[in-house]
Design an enzyme around this catalytic site. Structure first.
Site, PDB file in Angstrom:
ATOM      1  N   HIS A  65       0.830  -1.195   0.000  1.00 63.78           N
ATOM      2  CA  HIS A  65       0.000   0.000   0.000  1.00 63.78           C
ATOM      3  C   HIS A  65       0.864   1.244   0.000  1.00 63.78           C
ATOM      4  O   HIS A  65       2.007   1.219   0.440  1.00 63.78           O
ATOM      5  CB  HIS A  65      -0.946   0.019   1.206  1.00 63.78           C
ATOM      6  CG  HIS A  65      -0.237  -0.050   2.526  1.00 63.78           C
ATOM      7  ND1 HIS A  65       0.197  -1.244   3.066  1.00 63.78           N
ATOM      8  CD2 HIS A  65       0.128   0.907   3.413  1.00 63.78           C
ATOM      9  CE1 HIS A  65       0.780  -1.012   4.221  1.00 63.78           C
ATOM     10  NE2 HIS A  65       0.757   0.295   4.457  1.00 63.78           N
ATOM     11  N   CYS A 185       1.263   3.594  12.231  1.00 63.59           N
ATOM     12  CA  CYS A 185       2.284   3.157  11.286  1.00 63.59           C
ATOM     13  C   CYS A 185       2.600   4.314  10.345  1.00 63.59           C
ATOM     14  O   CYS A 185       1.884   5.316  10.330  1.00 63.59           O
ATOM     15  CB  CYS A 185       1.818   1.926  10.498  1.00 63.59           C
ATOM     16  SG  CYS A 185       0.436   2.233   9.382  1.00 63.59           S
TER      17      CYS A 185
END
Length: 671
Positions: A65, A185
């Site tokens: 991603h 993250c």
């Protein structure tokens, strides 16, 4: 999720043997659907994100991603591999691959939907249904949530990711163990929410009252302060700085990376219980006396158990540098473009506020130069402010910025900014350790701490340490301006070694910041330093890419694939592209990279190459003085690094394979 995935974005028979090939196959579907405008550029963004941290998860899942300027709308593509593809997960290959693409300016609503999918991946019923489904349209509907895995599911899709009721249900029995957790993250799209889901499920299984705050790209809703106050322990699962960390001061803390929460949530809960028990007995060193949230407790003593001063110092400095780098990129590239458009005399142009002609290239060049100079004016204050922030949280920002501005005023430069930031953080932390009367606690963070800390830092910078630092900075600048011959070559060797020692770590950043600082007041010597630093920083990933090309058999399958991405990362001056190789074989890779970097730094200095741009790699070659010889220096270092890696890996001692009990699981035997 009706706008994120459709049947044409699903491949239930994905034929790919590498993660790069899988990403390309799914990205091609996105491009065909008009959701990706530049396939190669988008794949480069995916590769850059993959180089930061593997995206494979336990349970046979891969979630490559990224955010990209080449994505028109938030998009999800799904592929299912019969043989499995290595995405770096601890338990082996992934057969379910989700490629998540978010535009650079994706809105929070779409990112919230994307994160909802990430949370659902922790549901085994959902993943098994995907493994069994053969029809792309039904698979897309299943992912969108239109076809629940089973009737009366657990309802996670109806809940906003990361949000939970702040008030625990009433219970007639003993109160359960209470944990608050934060997950985050780098991209804030997938790992953040999967970690939250894993912790919540483990908490339910362990009978723990566990509340998670997800600090992702969709923003975050703070856990109720009353819930935080009542918590017995805190779990921080993060790869970026936790926002408002001072709220958890005084609590036993388990501080880990975000993937630890995904892979071993039950173990983290057990560790939190153990730390809470130790704190209750007065044996936990990290459980400092609790201070009110409004006082802004400094996090100087928090962190992973066993962290020493050196580790914490590295974290503080890296925090400052990470916030400074965007100013470097924006200001430096604007200045470089101004020189390219208006020549090196553009610095003498009058202020564009007084004279600007729309049709004159010189006016546009002056505009870019003066805007870039304005951005550069923030470098030292931002560095100092966020070094202090890393030490003392938000209360450190004011004295840090003030100290950094003073460093600029007295010409103490980059070194002065570092010292100012450390002083500001230390002063604020010392104030916060004082016993404060309750009547003053409310005004501590907004009046007392900024006032006292700024006054102390101002005194220290103006009167005590600023003068010597400024003198040292001036001496260093004068020395750089007069560099020639052997001295310049030796400096190039030193800078090359520093750039390649830790591949984007603190030593690398010190050399880089030293070079960038010279661009604010460019001289021939400082421009040579900038050229040598960037050239040396490109060598490690390029060297590893070349080594995996010429002697592929010496590298594992994953390393060979990383080598392909390393070509692009190296050419873009992203030293971190060599980290996967260094992590796998540090004793051979790091010395080889340092040798190549030293050669490149020395040659760049010897050739007299100059550079006015702080970043860009080979893409700013037109802005480089002696560009041809500069490329020769980079090529020479790349060959040296590749040759040494190949030589060292080829000369490994050939020994009989050890017994199975002596070989770590999953580790190949060296030949």
């Amino acid at each position: 999720m009706s706008q994120l995935i459709t049947a044409d974005l699903v491949d239930v028979d994905l034929f790919a043997d590498t993660k790069e090939a899988a990403a390309r196959s799914l990205a091609e579907r996105m491009a065909a659907a008009g959701r990706v405008t530049d396939l190669e550029a988008f794949l480069a963004d995916v590769a850059a994100r993959e180089a930061q941290m593997p995206t494979g998860l336990d349970g046979g899942i891969g979630i490559p991603h990224c955010r990209s300027a080449h994505v028109t709308e938030p998009t999800l593509a799904f592929g299912r591999s019969a043989d499995g593809i290595d995405f770096g997960a601890p338990d082996g290959p992934a057969d379910l691959i989700f490629l998540i693409a978010a535009p650079a300016g994706a809105d929070d609503d779409h990112l919230t939907i994307l994160s909802a999918l990430a949370r659902r991946l922790a549901d085994s019923t959902f993943t098994e249904a995907l493994r069994a489904e053969r029809d792309p349209a039904r698979a897309a509907a299943l992912i969108r949530g239109e076809t629940p895995p089973e009737a009366g599911g657990d309802g996670h899709d109806a809940e906003e990711p990361g949000e939970q009721p702040d008030t625990a249900p009433a219970s007639s029995g003993p109160a359960p163990f209470r944990i608050v957790a934060v997950t985050s993250c780098p991209t804030g799209i997938a790992h953040t929410y999967m970690a939250a889901e894993a912790l919540q499920r483990a908490g339910e299984e362990e009978g723990v009252d566990l509340r998670v705050e997800t600090q992702g790209s969709a923003g975050f809703r703070r856990i109720d302060p009353a819930v935080v106050a009542a918590a017995d322990a805190v779990i921080l699962a993060h790869d970026v700085e936790v926002r408002e960390k001072a709220r958890f001061a005084g609590k036993p803390v388990v501080d880990v990376g975000v993937k630890a929460a995904i892979n071993r949530p039950a173990a983290l809960i057990a560790e939190a219980r153990e730390k809470a028990a130790q704190a209750g007995a007065g044996a936990a060193a990290e459980a400092a006396p609790k201070a009110p949230d409004t006082a802004g407790r400094a996090p100087m003593d928090e962190g992973a158990e066993g962290d020493g001063f050196g580790t914490r110092l590295r974290t503080w400095l890296m925090t400052g540098v990470s916030y400074m780098v965007p100013f470097v990129a924006a200001g430096g590239l604007l200045i470089a473009l101004a020189f390219a458009l208006g020549g090196y005399k553009i610095g003498d142009a009058p202020s564009v506020a007084e004279h600007f002609a729309w049709g004159e290239a010189a006016s546009w060049a002056a505009l870019m130069f003066q805007t870039g100079q304005a951005a550069f004016g923030f470098l030292v204050p931002v560095l100092a402010g966020f070094v202090a922030y890393g030490m003392a949280d938000r209360p450190g920002l004011v004295p840090g910025f003030v100290g950094g501005a003073i460093a600029v005023t007295i010409d103490a430069g980059f070194l002065g900014g570092l010292v100012a930031g450390l002083l500001a953080g230390a002063v604020v932390a010392a104030i916060q350790r004082l016993t404060i009367p309750p009547v003053l606690r409310g005004i501590m963070p907004v009046v007392v701490i900024p006032l006292v800390s700024s006054a102390v830092v101002g005194f220290l910078m103006f009167v005590v340490v600023g003068g010597p630092i400024a003198s040292f900075q001036k001496a260093m600048t004068d020395w750089l301006g007069g560099l020639s011959g052997t001295n310049a070559v030796l400096l190039g060797v030193l800078l090359g070694l520093m750039m390649c020692f830790d591949l984007g770590g603190p030593v690398n950043k010190v050399a880089y910041a030293f070079a960038v600082g010279g661009l604010a007041t460019p001289t021939d010597g400082s421009l040579k330093v900038m050229a040598a630093v960037m050239a040396a920083g490109m060598v490690p990933p390029l060297g590893m890419a070349l080594a995996t090309t010429v002697r592929a058999r010496l590298f594992g399958k994953a390393e060979r694939e990383n080598g392909k991405a390393a070509w692009v990362l190296g050419a873009s001056f992203i030293s971190e592209g060599a980290i996967p190789f260094a992590a796998a074989d540090p004793l051979r890779v790091i010395p080889s990279a340092m040798a190549g970097g030293a050669v490149t730094g020395a040659l760049s200095m010897a050739f007299g190459a100059t550079l006015r741009a702080p970043h860009g790699g080979l893409f700013v070659v037109p802005l480089i003085g002696n560009a041809l010889l500069y490329v020769v220096a980079i090529a020479a270092g790349t060959v040296v690094t590749a040759a040494l890696v190949v030589l060292l890996k080829s000369r490994r001692t050939v020994e009989p394979a050890p017994a199975a009990s002596d070989t770590p699981a999953g580790e190949p035997v060296s030949a």
